[in-house]
Design an enzyme around this catalytic site. Structure first.
Site, PDB file in Angstrom:
ATOM      1  N   SER A 158       3.930  -0.226  -8.279  1.00  0.00           N
ATOM      2  CA  SER A 158       4.860   0.892  -8.119  1.00  0.00           C
ATOM      3  C   SER A 158       5.614   0.694  -6.819  1.00  0.00           C
ATOM      4  CB  SER A 158       4.111   2.219  -8.089  1.00  0.00           C
ATOM      5  OG  SER A 158       3.337   2.310  -6.914  1.00  0.00           O
ATOM      6  N   ALA A 159       6.743   1.336  -6.693  1.00  0.00           N
ATOM      7  CA  ALA A 159       7.522   1.213  -5.457  1.00  0.00           C
ATOM      8  C   ALA A 159       6.712   1.681  -4.258  1.00  0.00           C
ATOM      9  CB  ALA A 159       8.815   2.013  -5.580  1.00  0.00           C
ATOM     10  N   CYS A 160       5.831   2.628  -4.471  1.00  0.00           N
ATOM     11  CA  CYS A 160       5.007   3.173  -3.380  1.00  0.00           C
ATOM     12  C   CYS A 160       4.012   2.161  -2.847  1.00  0.00           C
ATOM     13  CB  CYS A 160       4.241   4.404  -3.855  1.00  0.00           C
ATOM     14  SG  CYS A 160       5.289   5.715  -4.479  1.00  0.00           S
ATOM     15  N   SER A 161       3.685   1.144  -3.640  1.00  0.00           N
ATOM     16  CA  SER A 161       2.669   0.189  -3.201  1.00  0.00           C
ATOM     17  C   SER A 161       3.191  -1.238  -3.223  1.00  0.00           C
ATOM     18  CB  SER A 161       1.432   0.307  -4.095  1.00  0.00           C
ATOM     19  OG  SER A 161       1.762  -0.042  -5.425  1.00  0.00           O
TER      20      SER A 161
END
Length: 104
Positions: free
Chosen positions: A43-46
């Site tokens: 994900s963009a968050c990780s």
């Protein structure tokens, strides 16, 4: 053995995230790159982490599928032809990687 991750309709209109059983998402991304397709894993968050995405885990994906994820994002310059191109090359990449995968 290919999954759209996240809600099918309640999502950003320019973002699609998939998981492909038996293949590392990084391998798919590395095979798309020389064909001119930029993709991300997790994900963009990780995106900076090698750990399983906490976002994908929160969606209920098992760790192995989290590592099999591929994220594609469209920008203002992308066209329907770009989407069609990815759809024309991605199945072969997935098939080739699964043929050599000890996980599939």
């Amino acid at each position: 053995d290919a999954y759209l991750t996240g809600h099918p309709t309640h999502r950003l209109p320019n973002n699609a995230s998939f998981a492909f059983k038996g293949i590392e998402g990084e391998s798919i991304s590395l095979n798309l790159d020389p064909k001119g397709v930029a993709a991300s894993t997790g994900s963009a968050c990780s995106s900076a982490s090698h750990e399983a995405s906490h976002v994908l885990r929160a969606l209920g994906l098992p760790t192995q599928l989290c590592h099999s994820s591929l994220r594609l994002t469209l920008g203002n310059d992308n066209t329907q032809q770009d989407v069609d191109y990815v759809l024309s090359i991605l199945p072969d990449i997935v098939s080739r990687l699964r043929a050599i995968s000890p996980l599939y």
